[in-house]
Design an enzyme around this catalytic site. Structure first.
Site, PDB file in Angstrom:
ATOM      1  CG  HIS A  54      -2.035   0.962   1.156  1.00 24.99           C
ATOM      2  ND1 HIS A  54      -1.933   2.252   1.604  1.00 24.99           N
ATOM      3  CD2 HIS A  54      -3.294   0.837   0.697  1.00 24.99           C
ATOM      4  CE1 HIS A  54      -3.085   2.878   1.446  1.00 24.99           C
ATOM      5  NE2 HIS A  54      -3.925   2.028   0.894  1.00 24.99           N
ATOM      6  CG  PHE A  55      -0.354   2.553  -3.039  1.00 24.09           C
ATOM      7  CD1 PHE A  55      -1.367   1.727  -3.504  1.00 24.09           C
ATOM      8  CD2 PHE A  55      -0.694   3.681  -2.321  1.00 24.09           C
ATOM      9  CE1 PHE A  55      -2.702   2.057  -3.285  1.00 24.09           C
ATOM     10  CE2 PHE A  55      -2.026   4.010  -2.101  1.00 24.09           C
ATOM     11  CZ  PHE A  55      -3.033   3.202  -2.577  1.00 24.09           C
TER      12      PHE A  55
END
Length: 152
Positions: A54-55
């Site tokens: 994420h991410f």
């Protein structure tokens, strides 16, 4: 108060909350006044599992976990305010209102969480909560808990 000062450390928090790694999202309680307010700290490190996806190229602290950290801080305020826990009661996180995410939180940030007790009505308890990084508001929300008696 700086981040080296605290009134409850991680061992104390583990005795208050049922959450454990990787879902315990509060590291310290910095200040507290029963039925009024609580200030908590969450240290964000790149080693936390959610940052891996994420991410991938730009790790961001997930907003849903920000709300969870804020809720855990509110739960500490509840439990420390009432003193002795009643095993016949559960507190459910039942609502969020007026939530806004203002800035992203990244690895290395320290999130200072400020919980303000607003009111209790019947079995509902309402809090206004702010998440702050570098003295800037990154999230604000009103969070509601419901107290349920389970063995009556």
């Amino acid at each position: 108060m700086n981040s080296d000062e605290y009134i409850f450390n991680i061992k104390d928090i583990l005795n208050i909350l049922p959450h454990r790694y990787p879902f315990l999202l509060i590291d310290r309680i910095l200040d507290f006044k029963a039925f009024q307010y609580l200030k908590a700290l969450k240290n964000c490190t790149v080693n936390e599992p959610f940052f891996q996806g994420h991410f991938i190229k730009e790790p961001v602290f997930p907003g849903v976990l920000m709300i969870e950290a804020m809720s855990q801080a509110a739960a500490v305020l509840i439990f420390k305010s009432i003193g002795k826990l009643n095993i016949n009661q559960l507190y459910y996180f039942v609502g969020i209102e007026n939530t806004r995410f203002k800035k992203i939180v990244v690895p290395g940030d320290q999130i200072f969480i400020e919980v303000i007790y607003l009111k209790s009505k019947k079995n509902f308890i309402k809090f206004k909560i702010f998440a702050i990084v570098n003295k800037k508001n990154v999230c604000k929300s009103t969070i509601i808990f419901y107290k349920k008696n389970i063995f009556n």
